[in-house]
Design an enzyme around this catalytic site. Structure first.
Site, PDB file in Angstrom:
ATOM      1  N   HIS A 111      -0.380   1.323  15.390  1.00  0.00           N
ATOM      2  CA  HIS A 111      -0.859  -0.060  15.325  1.00  0.00           C
ATOM      3  C   HIS A 111      -0.678  -0.673  13.934  1.00  0.00           C
ATOM      4  O   HIS A 111      -0.387  -1.848  13.805  1.00  0.00           O
ATOM      5  CB  HIS A 111      -2.330  -0.129  15.753  1.00  0.00           C
ATOM      6  CG  HIS A 111      -3.213   0.785  14.962  1.00  0.00           C
ATOM      7  ND1 HIS A 111      -3.259   2.148  15.209  1.00  0.00           N
ATOM      8  CD2 HIS A 111      -4.050   0.553  13.931  1.00  0.00           C
ATOM      9  CE1 HIS A 111      -4.102   2.710  14.366  1.00  0.00           C
ATOM     10  NE2 HIS A 111      -4.594   1.769  13.570  1.00  0.00           N
ATOM     11  N   CYS A 136       3.671   3.428   9.948  1.00  0.00           N
ATOM     12  CA  CYS A 136       2.232   3.335  10.159  1.00  0.00           C
ATOM     13  C   CYS A 136       1.730   2.451   9.027  1.00  0.00           C
ATOM     14  O   CYS A 136       2.534   1.867   8.309  1.00  0.00           O
ATOM     15  CB  CYS A 136       1.567   4.720  10.200  1.00  0.00           C
ATOM     16  SG  CYS A 136       1.596   5.665   8.672  1.00  0.00           S
ATOM     17  N   SER A 148       0.482   2.936   5.993  1.00  0.00           N
ATOM     18  CA  SER A 148       1.017   3.303   4.684  1.00  0.00           C
ATOM     19  C   SER A 148       2.367   4.003   4.766  1.00  0.00           C
ATOM     20  O   SER A 148       3.064   4.126   3.762  1.00  0.00           O
ATOM     21  CB  SER A 148       0.037   4.236   3.967  1.00  0.00           C
ATOM     22  OG  SER A 148      -0.049   5.467   4.667  1.00  0.00           O
ATOM     23  N   GLY A 149       2.708   4.527   5.937  1.00  0.00           N
ATOM     24  CA  GLY A 149       3.899   5.344   6.104  1.00  0.00           C
ATOM     25  C   GLY A 149       3.645   6.822   5.858  1.00  0.00           C
ATOM     26  O   GLY A 149       4.466   7.668   6.210  1.00  0.00           O
ATOM     27  N   ILE A 150       2.520   7.148   5.279  1.00  0.00           N
ATOM     28  CA  ILE A 150       2.231   8.533   4.898  1.00  0.00           C
ATOM     29  C   ILE A 150       1.974   9.415   6.111  1.00  0.00           C
ATOM     30  O   ILE A 150       2.636  10.434   6.309  1.00  0.00           O
ATOM     31  CB  ILE A 150       1.052   8.603   3.909  1.00  0.00           C
ATOM     32  CG1 ILE A 150       1.387   7.867   2.617  1.00  0.00           C
ATOM     33  CG2 ILE A 150       0.679  10.064   3.625  1.00  0.00           C
ATOM     34  CD1 ILE A 150       0.194   7.649   1.694  1.00  0.00           C
ATOM     35  N   HIS A 181      21.156  12.154  -1.157  1.00  0.00           N
ATOM     36  CA  HIS A 181      20.842  13.497  -1.655  1.00  0.00           C
ATOM     37  C   HIS A 181      20.106  14.372  -0.658  1.00  0.00           C
ATOM     38  O   HIS A 181      20.198  15.603  -0.742  1.00  0.00           O
ATOM     39  CB  HIS A 181      20.010  13.404  -2.936  1.00  0.00           C
ATOM     40  CG  HIS A 181      20.806  12.955  -4.109  1.00  0.00           C
ATOM     41  ND1 HIS A 181      20.292  12.940  -5.385  1.00  0.00           N
ATOM     42  CD2 HIS A 181      22.083  12.492  -4.224  1.00  0.00           C
ATOM     43  CE1 HIS A 181      21.209  12.503  -6.228  1.00  0.00           C
ATOM     44  NE2 HIS A 181      22.307  12.205  -5.541  1.00  0.00           N
ATOM     45  N   ASN A 182      19.347  13.775   0.259  1.00  0.00           N
ATOM     46  CA  ASN A 182      18.510  14.570   1.159  1.00  0.00           C
ATOM     47  C   ASN A 182      18.962  14.545   2.608  1.00  0.00           C
ATOM     48  O   ASN A 182      18.371  15.221   3.440  1.00  0.00           O
ATOM     49  CB  ASN A 182      17.051  14.100   1.073  1.00  0.00           C
ATOM     50  CG  ASN A 182      16.546  14.062  -0.353  1.00  0.00           C
ATOM     51  OD1 ASN A 182      16.262  13.005  -0.873  1.00  0.00           O
ATOM     52  ND2 ASN A 182      16.487  15.220  -0.992  1.00  0.00           N
TER      53      ASN A 182
END
Length: 150
Positions: free
Chosen positions: A10, A66, A68-70, A99-100
């Protein structure tokens, strides 16, 4: 053309809707995994849905959100083979691919404007993985997953 999965809880729903419109306008095929409103839901469900979509080749990559994205990035990273990067500017969006070799990008829906998100999305979808010394590091991450305590 890339198939891009989108998922959010949400807190990321508003930004997901804007990113979906942006991607559609640029000709990308979008796989919308929900949520479909600002009604409270659990972000782990949507991080998992995006991870499954990538791992099962229903999408080439994913963008998840989300508040914060965390939380949603932590959830997606629980899946072996997923490299989800929480990005907050164009540098992190470019480097997570270069790089990742990230296959999922997470954004904070309550802290990212659509203008910034559009720039990050463009870089995430067009930046190539450099390989070389970076592949060795990706291989180490995969080895660590084999010894996971989970």
């Amino acid at each position: 053309m890339k198939r891009v999965a989108l998922a959010s809880d949400h807190g990321g729903f508003g930004l997901k809707a804007e990113v979906k419109n942006y991607l559609t306008s640029k000709g990308y095929e979008v796989v919308d995994l929900g949520t479909d409103s600002e009604t409270s839901v659990d972000y782990p469900d949507y991080g998992a849905a995006a991870a499954h979509a990538v791992l099962e080749n229903r999408a080439d990559c994913a963008i998840i959100m989300c508040g914060s994205g965390i939380g949603i990035s932590i959830s997606a990273n629980k899946f072996k083979g997923i490299r989800c990067a929480l990005c907050f500017d164009t540098y992190t969006a470019k480097m997570c691919r270069m790089h990742n070799n990230a296959n999922i990008m997470a954004l904070g829906g309550r802290i990212t404007t659509i203008e910034r998100a559009a720039d990050m999305v463009d870089l995430f979808l067009t930046t190539e993985f450099e390989g070389g010394r970076h592949q060795k590091r990706i291989d180490k991450i995969e080895e660590l997953a084999k010894d996971s305590w989970c």
